[in-house]
Enzyme design. Structure first.
Site, short mmCIF file in Angstrom:
data_model
loop_
_atom_site.label_atom_id
_atom_site.label_comp_id
_atom_site.label_asym_id
_atom_site.label_seq_id
_atom_site.Cartn_x
_atom_site.Cartn_y
_atom_site.Cartn_z
N TYR A 66 64.71 39.17 -21.27
CA TYR A 66 66.09 39.33 -21.68
C TYR A 66 66.27 39.84 -23.10
O TYR A 66 67.36 40.21 -23.49
CB TYR A 66 66.87 38.02 -21.52
CG TYR A 66 67.63 38.01 -20.22
CD1 TYR A 66 68.66 38.92 -20.00
CD2 TYR A 66 67.31 37.13 -19.21
CE1 TYR A 66 69.36 38.94 -18.81
CE2 TYR A 66 68.00 37.14 -18.01
CZ TYR A 66 69.02 38.05 -17.82
OH TYR A 66 69.71 38.07 -16.66
N GLU A 75 48.72 17.58 -2.80
CA GLU A 75 49.56 18.75 -2.52
C GLU A 75 51.04 18.42 -2.58
O GLU A 75 51.82 19.14 -3.18
CB GLU A 75 49.21 19.33 -1.13
CG GLU A 75 50.10 20.51 -0.74
CD GLU A 75 49.90 20.96 0.71
OE1 GLU A 75 48.94 20.52 1.33
OE2 GLU A 75 50.73 21.75 1.19
N ASP A 99 47.54 18.99 3.19
CA ASP A 99 47.87 19.04 4.61
C ASP A 99 46.73 19.67 5.38
O ASP A 99 46.04 20.56 4.86
CB ASP A 99 49.13 19.89 4.85
CG ASP A 99 50.39 19.13 4.51
OD1 ASP A 99 50.33 17.91 4.30
OD2 ASP A 99 51.46 19.78 4.47
#
Lengths: 427, 427
Positions: free
Chosen positions: B170, B256, B308
């Site tokens: 920016y 996780e 997982d």
């Protein structure tokens, strides 16, 4: 066990002395403005401006509901909620013994049952109820789910632990099939028991951060948010574990964006202007909303909002203020209706001479959202918001808070915010 | 100013006494296993198993590069990086004065320049360079961007502050046009200066959390992660502000999922099994990866991964271990190559009798990803991973860590993890 106790890797260094940072030079002007606002808010004659809640149910407020026709949940203690679950079980047993099958009376959360209560300035649920009957084929499955959820809630309350909605789903995938089923029934059980969903000890996830002038106990640990480095403290998903809140802050700075929070935290803005800085990193989660509501209620200080100047920023602000319709039965604990819109407002773009290259063109999607919002009663009812949003739609320009970086990376904490606060430039 | 100093709302309560929670009954067995692993890891003969880094650049390692042909960045101090920027500017001025226009020599980050160094067990960059010439029309813009970024870095280093990539963008939207332009050049400037990207004081955002047996100073504030309630401490985006790390943990538990972190944090698992618990809530950010790498390096304790059991979980684990190709010039600070895969492994589904309804069918997308991963050298090279992934592909079943909730909400902290750790069941 002594042989197995881990040995420290290194001696802990002595805790550093508390930093004594003086207030900013213009802090007296800022504090005067903020205290005036606080004093004004405390007066019975104080007008918050048009309610956003009123608009949610469609413009004009309904005739006030008699108190006995309002269904509103209360914060309940763990043993009280457990007792409720036991009463449900006893009632089921009674119905079955009497040969009536069994039926739950579930408060309706349908739109037709949502009423705007002017004196409370919130949406409340009426006392319409629907029945859920186990011997009705179309309702049997949902009734079974409801019963199973009650049993699981009773178990976790007995253990005094918290779980996530996902954990709940996984305890009986075969019955729930889809997580939306168990999630929805959670809200049913909360309204049936007359407690908040958090009282059921089932939480979503946490993503909020807090830094600044506030101290509290979290599960017995003493937390001082002025001494949380530059990263700050994670707002826990279990708000009920937070007790003994103390603070010498004069206002709360609610920040949409992570990056702006990081800037203010590194600059330790709260040392120079006594405040508490909170962010939920975009769309707010339940825990952050509850935390904000509690801080506001316990400390009684104004909340100033710092959001992107685009329709999406406005939407996020409205979630803090009016919440979601689905959770209207618990609006008291989740909404902070009186948030002052500090910036970046569409009118700031010109007032602060934001360079052309930092103004972004609104996308088609933005313009569509903006047009829809202009039609929304909750914007329509607020002349200052209409003015700001009209400016945005006319210029077709939006700006992120970070656009202020074009004036220098610390401009927001050294110039923009102090000026806004000194001038009392909030709507 | 004394009249304007905020007055405390309430007396701060006395800090509660430190909880003395004894280790778990089976902690001596667990600690024995973990210490054996740690001792094994410390031996020169220790084999980590096939390297994932080797595979990233395509199977067999290249012949080792002579040391002078390796381009590797170092952690540099703020003044040193500032000096580098000044040298670049002086060099530009010199070239211009000599009438040669000006050219930057930029280390190539192309795939052809990425080499696997066996002794380091990491991907390193070779010393190929490309030139960026201001008087070449096709390179003028990129050269200008590079110069501007150098100037901005010099400014923020001079102020001793940190900014986000978005902030950087920016400051000169007109020149950068798209944030990917300024982001990319940041990596160029880091390699040119020979420092890490973090040394430039430009950060992405923070999303990691830490709780457990670790203490450190963060920007001078003393942080004790055993006393961070149930929410834990936000890992700051500015890792260089963390100093004086101390710990009596024996291992790091890398998780996780947010929800699993919350479960272990509420249960204060680290009291019973001395560890540090970290999560990045899914796909890890740079700050969390750096924090993990630093903890591992400074404390020298094993890292156990809890993910997982699906192709996506494996992918996330691989990011912690091998990082991204784009950041290979800084792989030393971002990767933790030796993470033990604790669970949930595909073989756990049967070994722990996970109920049928908690096993989810893999979607077409999952199966496709799984098949692709089986082709990936980094999986192929690791027989134990191939075995696990083959099991997954044969059963076409996946499971989230939360599936363990079907045995009880606290099963993971009272049974699953202790058993895994007691049996040394990691690969």
């Amino acid at each position: 066990m002594s042989g197995t106790a881990p040995s420290p890797k290194r001696q802990k260094t002595a805790p550093p002395k508390k930093k004594q940072v003086p207030l900013a030079k213009d802090a007296d002007i800022v504090l005067k403005k903020v205290r005036e606002l606080k004093a004004a808010m405390a007066k019975p004659s104080y007008k918050k401006g048009p309610s956003v809640a009123a608009a949610l149910v469609g413009g004009a407020p309904d005739a006030p509901l008699p108190k006995d026709q309002v269904m509103e949940v209360k914060n309940m203690s763990n043993p009280d909620v457990q007792e409720k679950m036991e009463k449900f079980a006893l009632d089921i047993a009674k119905q079955v013994i009497e040969g009536r099958g069994f039926t739950f009376a579930v408060p309706s959360r349908a739109a037709s049952n949502q009423h705007y209560d002017k004196s409370l300035d919130r949406i409340v649920l009426g006392n319409n109820q629907s029945s859920r009957n186990f011997v009705n084929v179309s309702q049997a499955r949902k009734t079974a789910i409801t019963t199973r959820v009650m049993q699981l809630i009773h178990t976790i309350l007995g253990k005094g632990i918290h779980i996530t909605k996902r954990d709940l789903f996984y305890t009986d995938v075969k019955l729930f099939v889809d997580q939306s089923e168990s999630d929805g029934v959670l809200d049913d059980v909360a309204t049936m028991a007359g407690c908040t969903r958090s009282n059921l000890n089932v939480v979503a996830s946490d993503k909020g951060l807090v830094v600044g002038r506030v101290q509290f106990l979290e599960d017995g640990d003493s937390i001082d948010c002025t001494r949380m480095g530059v990263g700050g403290k994670a707002i826990p998903p279990y708000i009920d574990k937070i007790t003994d809140i103390t603070s010498d802050a004069e206002f709360i700075l609610l920040v949409e964006k992570d990056a702006v929070y990081m800037r203010l935290a590194e600059d330790r803005f709260y040392h120079r202007y006594p405040c508490i800085i909170i962010t939920a990193k975009g769309q707010p989660d339940v825990a952050t909303r509850m935390f904000l509501t509690r801080l506001k209620a316990e400390l009684g200080i104004p909340v100033m909002g710092l959001f992107d100047s685009d329709p999406y920023g406005l939407k996020i602000m409205s979630v803090y203020m009016q919440g979601s319709k689905n959770m209207s039965y618990d609006s008291a604990n989740l909404t902070t209706s009186d948030i002052k819109w500090l910036g970046i407002r569409p009118s700031d773009l010109d007032r602060y001479d934001l360079p052309e290259q930092c103004r972004l063109d609104m996308t088609k999607e933005d313009i569509k959202t903006g047009e829809l919002m202009l039609q929304e009663p909750f914007v329509k009812n607020n002349p200052l918001w209409v003015e700001e949003l009209t400016t945005m739609m006319e210029t077709k320009q939006k700006a992120e808070i970070q656009a202020l970086s074009s004036f220098g990376f610390q401009y927001i904490s050294t110039d923009y915010l102090p000026r806004k606060l000194r001038e009392g430039d909030w709507v």
